[in-house]
Motif scaffolding. Structure first.
Motif, PDB file in Angstrom:
ATOM      1  N   LEU A 186      -3.058   0.022  -3.737  1.00 52.06           N
ATOM      2  CA  LEU A 186      -2.234  -1.234  -3.846  1.00 52.06           C
ATOM      3  C   LEU A 186      -1.569  -1.299  -4.961  1.00 52.06           C
ATOM      4  O   LEU A 186      -1.933  -1.260  -6.260  1.00 52.06           O
ATOM      5  N   GLY A 190      -2.908   4.320   0.493  1.00 52.97           N
ATOM      6  CA  GLY A 190      -3.844   3.915   0.173  1.00 52.97           C
ATOM      7  C   GLY A 190      -4.080   2.895  -1.125  1.00 52.97           C
ATOM      8  O   GLY A 190      -5.217   2.366  -1.314  1.00 52.97           O
ATOM      9  N   GLU A 206      -7.990   4.798  11.681  1.00 51.65           N
ATOM     10  CA  GLU A 206      -8.053   4.819  10.251  1.00 51.65           C
ATOM     11  C   GLU A 206      -6.776   4.029   9.851  1.00 51.65           C
ATOM     12  O   GLU A 206      -6.786   3.349   8.856  1.00 51.65           O
ATOM     13  N   GLU A 220      -5.637  -7.936   4.171  1.00 51.90           N
ATOM     14  CA  GLU A 220      -6.859  -8.957   3.565  1.00 51.90           C
ATOM     15  C   GLU A 220      -6.485  -9.001   2.138  1.00 51.90           C
ATOM     16  O   GLU A 220      -6.939 -10.061   1.386  1.00 51.90           O
ATOM     17  N   ALA A 221      -5.989  -8.111   1.503  1.00 51.24           N
ATOM     18  CA  ALA A 221      -5.799  -8.064   0.109  1.00 51.24           C
ATOM     19  C   ALA A 221      -4.763  -9.064  -0.249  1.00 51.24           C
ATOM     20  O   ALA A 221      -4.702  -9.584  -1.385  1.00 51.24           O
ATOM     21  N   ILE A 255      -7.468   0.343  10.311  1.00 53.92           N
ATOM     22  CA  ILE A 255      -8.182  -0.052   8.975  1.00 53.92           C
ATOM     23  C   ILE A 255      -7.423  -0.223   7.589  1.00 53.92           C
ATOM     24  O   ILE A 255      -7.608  -1.242   6.920  1.00 53.92           O
ATOM     25  N   SER A 256      -6.599   0.919   7.490  1.00 54.82           N
ATOM     26  CA  SER A 256      -5.816   0.717   6.169  1.00 54.82           C
ATOM     27  C   SER A 256      -4.830  -0.608   6.233  1.00 54.82           C
ATOM     28  O   SER A 256      -4.361  -1.120   5.360  1.00 54.82           O
ATOM     29  N   SER A 315       0.825  -1.142  -0.067  1.00 47.86           N
ATOM     30  CA  SER A 315       0.002  -0.065  -0.109  1.00 47.86           C
ATOM     31  C   SER A 315       0.926   1.283  -0.039  1.00 47.86           C
ATOM     32  O   SER A 315       1.720   1.540   0.825  1.00 47.86           O
ATOM     33  N   HIS A 366      -5.095  -3.419   8.033  1.00 45.28           N
ATOM     34  CA  HIS A 366      -6.150  -4.496   7.672  1.00 45.28           C
ATOM     35  C   HIS A 366      -6.512  -4.888   6.030  1.00 45.28           C
ATOM     36  O   HIS A 366      -6.412  -6.069   5.437  1.00 45.28           O
ATOM     37  N   LYS A 367      -6.727  -3.615   5.478  1.00 44.94           N
ATOM     38  CA  LYS A 367      -7.142  -3.963   4.322  1.00 44.94           C
ATOM     39  C   LYS A 367      -5.893  -4.364   3.340  1.00 44.94           C
ATOM     40  O   LYS A 367      -6.034  -5.247   2.541  1.00 44.94           O
ATOM     41  N   VAL A 368      -4.878  -3.835   3.591  1.00 53.43           N
ATOM     42  CA  VAL A 368      -3.681  -4.767   2.963  1.00 53.43           C
ATOM     43  C   VAL A 368      -3.422  -5.983   3.301  1.00 53.43           C
ATOM     44  O   VAL A 368      -3.104  -6.765   2.409  1.00 53.43           O
TER      45      VAL A 368
END
Length: 306
Positions: A25, A23, A84, A94-95, A87-88, A20, A90-92
């Motif tokens: 990817l 924000g 925030e 999960e991706a 969350i960022s 990331s 965890h998004k990475v």
């Protein structure tokens, strides 16, 4: 083969990780940042490293508190909240379909410069945020073997010019210390403070054991290690005497055991320092016991978060 506290088992999945950048990817080979980035130009940035175990970012509050303190120390306003950023991260994760045995590096620089300069007023963007997750599991073989240290002539600085507690991108003095150690045939460097007392290592914190008592530096001139703090905590919880004090190489050479601490490797035994065998030159019983207590603390944290 490189041997040290960051030895990890090879994992082919890391070749295709997504990284990331602010924000967005990117595939590993496409993850790039401008040559005008303040971190690249003058080392103007702060960073943090986290471990993901069983879906939990362990000791997250401690790591984020350290990151925010570091940003405040260098006068950098973070334009996002801790929730925030979580969350960022965890998004990475999960991706990348990551659930455990993951090392996450968060790097925040002041931003893009108008021209190569150290002047923060010439920054023309907001902070750049890079999140790199990797499948990284510590090598048990390396841990059993332990590491060797060499005492560098490069000192840990005084808090009035570059506080050792600051997790900043300016790591050249630590690299210099490590280069000396490698050239001397050791794995990593032991560093003294400005008064000649043992402070820390180039990338980890140092502990020694004498007569069943644990010794570590005062903390005035060493890295603000979270694993270091957790080891001190488990000592208190288990009635193990732990001194935070000044001590010299005179004390170290006669130690019964020694070990270093870090987010990735946890506790890693030290077998030799400056060519001198420490204790029996192996993974000592007390170090093993402390390592087990630290692992229990991690498991407790995971259960609490779940």
């Amino acid at each position: 083969m490189v041997h040290g506290t960051h030895n990890a088992l090879n994992d082919s999945r890391n070749a295709t990780i997504k990284i990331s950048i602010n924000g967005k990817l990117f595939n590993r080979e496409d993850a790039k940042i401008s040559v005008f980035d303040s971190g690249y130009l003058v080392g103007d940035g702060v960073w943090e490293a986290l471990r993901l175990h069983d879906g939990i970012l362990v000791f997250l509050d401690d790591h984020f508190n350290r990151l925010w303190q570091a940003a405040a120390t260098i006068g950098m306003q973070l334009p996002f909240s801790k929730s925030e950023l979580e969350i960022s991260v965890h998004k990475v994760l999960e991706a990348n379909n990551m659930t455990t045995d993951v090392h996450v590096r968060i790097m925040v620089t002041r931003g893009i410069k108008k021209t190569p300069s150290q002047d923060p007023r010439l920054t023309i963007s907001g902070p750049n945020v890079v999140i790199i997750p990797e499948h990284k599991k510590a090598s048990k073989e390396s841990k059993e073997k332990g590491i060797t240290l060499f005492t560098s002539t490069i000192r840990r600085g005084s808090p009035d010019y570059l506080d050792p507690k600051l997790n900043c991108h300016s790591k050249l003095h630590e690299v210099q210390a490590l280069v000396q150690a490698i050239e001397a045939g050791a794995d990593e460097a032991l560093m003294l403070d400005v008064n000649g007392f043992v402070s820390t290592c180039n990338a980890t914190n140092f502990f020694m054991i004498r007569d069943n008592e644990v010794w570590t530096s005062t903390g005035q001139y060493c890295m603000n290690g979270i694993t270091r703090a957790k080891v001190i905590e488990v000592c208190k919880q288990n009635n193990i005497v732990c001194h935070q004090k000044n001590f010299s190489l005179y004390d170290v050479y006669g130690a019964d055991e020694a070990f270093v601490t870090g987010t990735f490797g946890g506790l890693t035994p030290v077998t030799k320092i400056d060519g001198r065998v420490i204790g029996k030159g192996n993974y000592g019983e007390i170090t093993r016991h402390l390592s087990a207590l630290y692992e229990q603390l991690i498991h407790s944290e995971i259960e609490k978060q779940k």
